[in-house]
Design a protein around this motif. Structure first.
Motif, PDB file in Angstrom:
ATOM      1  N   ASP A  74       1.147  -0.954  -0.017  1.00  0.00           N
ATOM      2  CA  ASP A  74      -0.045   0.135  -0.495  1.00  0.00           C
ATOM      3  C   ASP A  74       1.399   1.345   0.197  1.00  0.00           C
ATOM      4  OD1 ASP A  74      -2.478  -1.451   0.213  1.00  0.00           O
ATOM      5  OD2 ASP A  74      -3.135  -0.565   1.728  1.00  0.00           O
ATOM      6  N   PRO A  75      -0.009   2.300  -0.526  1.00  0.00           N
ATOM      7  CA  PRO A  75       0.956   3.355   0.036  1.00  0.00           C
ATOM      8  C   PRO A  75       0.704   4.459   0.783  1.00  0.00           C
ATOM      9  CG  PRO A  75      -0.594   4.404  -1.736  1.00  0.00           C
ATOM     10  CD  PRO A  75      -0.749   2.656  -1.481  1.00  0.00           C
ATOM     11  N   GLY A  76       1.840   4.632   1.457  1.00  0.00           N
ATOM     12  CA  GLY A  76       2.517   5.697   2.417  1.00  0.00           C
ATOM     13  C   GLY A  76       3.526   5.430   3.506  1.00  0.00           C
ATOM     14  N   SER A  77       3.499   5.216   4.896  1.00  0.00           N
ATOM     15  CA  SER A  77       4.732   5.225   5.043  1.00  0.00           C
ATOM     16  C   SER A  77       5.313   3.987   5.699  1.00  0.00           C
ATOM     17  CB  SER A  77       4.436   5.645   6.416  1.00  0.00           C
ATOM     18  OG  SER A  77       4.426   7.311   6.953  1.00  0.00           O
ATOM     19  N   PRO A  78       6.468   3.473   5.896  1.00  0.00           N
ATOM     20  CA  PRO A  78       6.910   2.007   6.476  1.00  0.00           C
ATOM     21  C   PRO A  78       6.013   1.460   7.826  1.00  0.00           C
ATOM     22  CG  PRO A  78       8.579   3.913   6.276  1.00  0.00           C
ATOM     23  CD  PRO A  78       7.733   5.027   6.756  1.00  0.00           C
ATOM     24  N   CYS A  79       6.021   0.509   7.586  1.00  0.00           N
ATOM     25  CA  CYS A  79       5.585  -0.433   8.233  1.00  0.00           C
ATOM     26  C   CYS A  79       5.993  -0.408   9.378  1.00  0.00           C
ATOM     27  CB  CYS A  79       5.056  -2.025   7.926  1.00  0.00           C
ATOM     28  SG  CYS A  79       3.401  -1.864   6.354  1.00  0.00           S
ATOM     29  N   VAL A  80       7.278  -1.077   9.214  1.00  0.00           N
ATOM     30  CA  VAL A  80       8.119  -0.694  10.801  1.00  0.00           C
ATOM     31  C   VAL A  80       9.434  -0.126  10.439  1.00  0.00           C
ATOM     32  CG1 VAL A  80       9.571  -3.016  11.288  1.00  0.00           C
ATOM     33  CG2 VAL A  80       7.190  -2.961  10.812  1.00  0.00           C
ATOM     34  N   LEU A 121      11.850  10.061   6.156  1.00  0.00           N
ATOM     35  CA  LEU A 121      10.280   9.917   6.769  1.00  0.00           C
ATOM     36  C   LEU A 121       9.458  11.353   6.600  1.00  0.00           C
ATOM     37  CD1 LEU A 121      10.546   8.075  10.135  1.00  0.00           C
ATOM     38  CD2 LEU A 121      10.098   7.117   7.642  1.00  0.00           C
ATOM     39  N   GLY A 122      10.146  12.297   6.680  1.00  0.00           N
ATOM     40  CA  GLY A 122       9.782  14.006   6.497  1.00  0.00           C
ATOM     41  C   GLY A 122       8.806  13.253   7.424  1.00  0.00           C
ATOM     42  N   GLY A 123       8.124  15.219   7.524  1.00  0.00           N
ATOM     43  CA  GLY A 123       7.365  15.333   8.783  1.00  0.00           C
ATOM     44  C   GLY A 123       7.676  15.582  10.186  1.00  0.00           C
ATOM     45  N   MET A 124       6.289  15.561  11.083  1.00  0.00           N
ATOM     46  CA  MET A 124       6.772  16.106  12.643  1.00  0.00           C
ATOM     47  C   MET A 124       6.020  14.937  13.133  1.00  0.00           C
ATOM     48  SD  MET A 124       7.934  19.170  11.943  1.00  0.00           S
ATOM     49  CE  MET A 124       7.948  20.159  13.847  1.00  0.00           C
ATOM     50  N   SER A 125       6.775  15.363  14.269  1.00  0.00           N
ATOM     51  CA  SER A 125       6.283  13.889  15.358  1.00  0.00           C
ATOM     52  C   SER A 125       6.052  14.630  16.708  1.00  0.00           C
ATOM     53  CB  SER A 125       7.148  13.421  15.258  1.00  0.00           C
ATOM     54  OG  SER A 125       6.868  12.134  16.649  1.00  0.00           O
ATOM     55  N   VAL A 126       4.603  14.170  17.580  1.00  0.00           N
ATOM     56  CA  VAL A 126       5.258  14.952  18.357  1.00  0.00           C
ATOM     57  C   VAL A 126       5.051  13.773  19.869  1.00  0.00           C
ATOM     58  CG1 VAL A 126       2.921  14.918  20.500  1.00  0.00           C
ATOM     59  CG2 VAL A 126       3.783  16.777  18.625  1.00  0.00           C
ATOM     60  N   ASN A 127       6.004  13.289  20.543  1.00  0.00           N
ATOM     61  CA  ASN A 127       6.111  12.353  21.501  1.00  0.00           C
ATOM     62  C   ASN A 127       6.293  12.377  22.611  1.00  0.00           C
ATOM     63  OD1 ASN A 127       8.039  11.354  18.785  1.00  0.00           O
ATOM     64  ND2 ASN A 127       9.632  12.323  19.735  1.00  0.00           N
ATOM     65  N   LEU A 128       5.048  11.250  23.010  1.00  0.00           N
ATOM     66  CA  LEU A 128       4.366  11.466  24.391  1.00  0.00           C
ATOM     67  C   LEU A 128       4.137  10.150  25.211  1.00  0.00           C
ATOM     68  CD1 LEU A 128       1.131  12.245  23.249  1.00  0.00           C
ATOM     69  CD2 LEU A 128       2.458  14.016  23.786  1.00  0.00           C
ATOM     70  N   THR A 129       4.505  10.030  26.212  1.00  0.00           N
ATOM     71  CA  THR A 129       4.346   8.538  26.585  1.00  0.00           C
ATOM     72  C   THR A 129       3.185   8.009  27.340  1.00  0.00           C
ATOM     73  OG1 THR A 129       7.236   9.369  27.622  1.00  0.00           O
ATOM     74  CG2 THR A 129       6.180   7.678  28.872  1.00  0.00           C
ATOM     75  N   ASP A 130       3.004   7.474  27.146  1.00  0.00           N
ATOM     76  CA  ASP A 130       1.636   6.220  27.837  1.00  0.00           C
ATOM     77  C   ASP A 130       2.292   5.585  29.383  1.00  0.00           C
ATOM     78  OD1 ASP A 130       2.334   3.595  28.110  1.00  0.00           O
ATOM     79  OD2 ASP A 130       0.983   3.471  26.751  1.00  0.00           O
ATOM     80  N   PRO A 131       0.718   5.864  30.121  1.00  0.00           N
ATOM     81  CA  PRO A 131       0.467   5.358  31.606  1.00  0.00           C
ATOM     82  C   PRO A 131       1.637   4.305  31.981  1.00  0.00           C
ATOM     83  CG  PRO A 131      -1.245   5.995  30.993  1.00  0.00           C
ATOM     84  CD  PRO A 131      -0.912   5.902  29.775  1.00  0.00           C
ATOM     85  N   ARG A 137       4.520   7.745  19.382  1.00  0.00           N
ATOM     86  CA  ARG A 137       4.450   9.332  18.489  1.00  0.00           C
ATOM     87  C   ARG A 137       3.094   9.349  17.816  1.00  0.00           C
ATOM     88  NH1 ARG A 137      10.271  10.154  17.198  1.00  0.00           N
ATOM     89  NH2 ARG A 137      11.730   7.999  17.674  1.00  0.00           N
ATOM     90  N   VAL A 138       2.785  10.734  17.298  1.00  0.00           N
ATOM     91  CA  VAL A 138       1.911  10.965  16.725  1.00  0.00           C
ATOM     92  C   VAL A 138       2.535  11.719  15.580  1.00  0.00           C
ATOM     93  CG1 VAL A 138      -0.148  11.807  16.291  1.00  0.00           C
ATOM     94  CG2 VAL A 138      -0.189  11.152  18.545  1.00  0.00           C
ATOM     95  N   VAL A 139       2.361  11.138  14.288  1.00  0.00           N
ATOM     96  CA  VAL A 139       3.241  11.879  13.405  1.00  0.00           C
ATOM     97  C   VAL A 139       2.074  12.439  12.390  1.00  0.00           C
ATOM     98  CG1 VAL A 139       4.922  10.384  13.619  1.00  0.00           C
ATOM     99  CG2 VAL A 139       3.266   9.620  12.131  1.00  0.00           C
ATOM    100  N   ALA A 140       2.498  13.432  11.204  1.00  0.00           N
ATOM    101  CA  ALA A 140       1.549  14.496  10.483  1.00  0.00           C
ATOM    102  C   ALA A 140       2.699  14.453   9.210  1.00  0.00           C
ATOM    103  CB  ALA A 140       1.004  15.277  11.292  1.00  0.00           C
ATOM    104  N   ASP A 141       2.499  15.207   8.186  1.00  0.00           N
ATOM    105  CA  ASP A 141       3.314  15.308   7.061  1.00  0.00           C
ATOM    106  C   ASP A 141       4.674  14.385   6.791  1.00  0.00           C
ATOM    107  OD1 ASP A 141       0.899  17.318   7.246  1.00  0.00           O
ATOM    108  OD2 ASP A 141       2.220  18.645   8.062  1.00  0.00           O
TER     109      ASP A 141
END
Length: 377
Positions: A74-80, A121-131, A137-141
């Motif tokens: 599929d088109p898009g980002s790498p899976c892994v 990869l391009g784009g931006m990321s907000v890097n979070l830590t879950d509980p 990561r949450v990424v865009a663009d």
């Protein structure tokens, strides 16, 4: 009435929650992510990882001395993404936001600022830590890779209207071509807190809850969670969370075209000497046809096909958890899949049980009894 009893009746309730139970979604979440973007791992031997990846059905998108990017058709980002590390470990998932404005909104609610991703990869990321301590990561663009040639589904003669006439069926015994990343499953000692975090900050919604038999009043212990795309259907689960004595990766799943691709690809993996963990079968929650394998580093990975797609109008189902309730058909769940076969993983989990019972978390003695009952069911 013919006296026939469906052994799977009651395993999935369409009635939703009882009064006071978790609704499976949050009002006004910070953002609503669209999908998983990729998963990140660290491994010491990238060459060995790439050999398995090709046998499993991935295509290499990028290979350097210290990084391996694997993609589907599929088109898009790498899976892994696999980076060289001193030991094998799961580094965390990346979810795709609708746009960069969502990253700013998420940053305003959580603190971390958007940061640029690597040039590949391009784009931006907000890097979070879950509980549970997992980096998210949450990424865009990000850049979109173009589509690759696909493995076409086979034409099936179903019922009394044949679609294939004067033609044979000869699926080649070759690697199943991975189309895309489907979902990831993680275990946490802080199940309820972690669940609510993903619902609140990423806007995910629950498709199905599972609870330990006899413990429904204590709340669920596993949830299959999908993206909220409004009226556009999404995978039954993009993320699954389960309560356990340790915080760890359980498995990840990758879509292939059909049952023939999955089965013939499995025969190819078997002939190459790789270890099937469990399969082939069809799940209940999510309905996927599945086949589970272990990679050389011990990570469990799944081929799947024909999974459920839900829009946001469907409320969560509730069902008791049991090993026999994991599949509609197929062989019994193996000890390897359940994590109870003798070996390093089960020893780590046993030590984790002892540690978890000494700590202040959701995995207490009552939950341990429930888990043992599931494992022996």
């Amino acid at each position: 009435m013919n006296g026939h009893h469906d052994v799977h009746s009651g395993l999935h309730s369409e009635q939703g929650a009882l009064q006071g139970e978790h609704p499976g979604r949050m009002r006004d979440p910070v953002v609503k992510v669209l999908d998983l973007a990729w998963l990140e791992f660290e491994k010491p031997d990238l060459q060995r990882a790439e050999v398995f990846a090709h046998a499993f059905g991935f295509t290499t998108a990028l290979r350097t001395a210290d990084e391996l990017q694997l993609r589907g058709t599929d088109p898009g980002s790498p899976c892994v993404l696999i980076r060289r590390g001193t030991r094998s470990r799961f580094a965390g998932p990346a979810f795709r936001a609708a746009d960069s404005a969502d990253l700013l909104r998420l940053a305003g609610a959580t603190g971390p600022r958007p940061m640029p991703l690597p040039e590949s990869l391009g784009g931006m990321s907000v890097n979070l830590t879950d509980p549970s301590g997992l980096r998210v990561r949450v990424v865009a663009d990000t850049y979109d890779l173009p589509a690759l040639p696909v493995q076409e589904p086979h034409i099936l003669n179903v019922g009394h209207a044949p679609a294939r006439v004067n033609g044979t069926q000869r699926p080649p015994r070759v690697p199943a071509r991975v189309q895309r990343l489907g979902h990831v499953v993680v275990q946490t000692t802080k199940y309820r807190e972690t669940l609510d975090w993903y619902l609140r900050y990423l806007g995910l919604i629950v498709s199905d809850f599972l609870y330990y038999p006899g413990q429904r009043q204590r709340g669920p212990v596993m949830s299959f969670i999908r993206c909220d795309r409004g009226g556009t259907p999404a995978d039954h689960h993009t993320l699954a969370l389960t309560l356990g004595p340790s915080n760890r990766y359980v498995h990840s799943a990758y879509q292939v075209s059909d049952l023939d691709a999955l089965a013939a690809g499995g025969e190819f993996l078997r002939e190459q000497g790789y270890h099937r963990s469990w399969g082939i079968g069809r799940h209940i929650q999510g309905s996927q046809i599945f086949d589970y394998w272990r990679d050389p580093d011990g990570f469990m990975v799944e081929h799947f096909s024909d999974g459920d797609m839900f829009d946001n109008s469907l409320e969560p189902g509730w069902a008791p958890m049991s090993a026999s309730g994991l599949a509609q058909w197929g062989p019994p769940a193996t000890k390897d899949f359940l994590g109870i076969s003798p070996g390093r993983e089960s020893l780590r989990e046993l030590r984790a049980i002892v540690g978890a019972l000494r700590e202040d978390n959701e995995f207490d003695l009552s939950r341990l009894r429930g888990l043992l009952k599931v494992a022996n069911s």
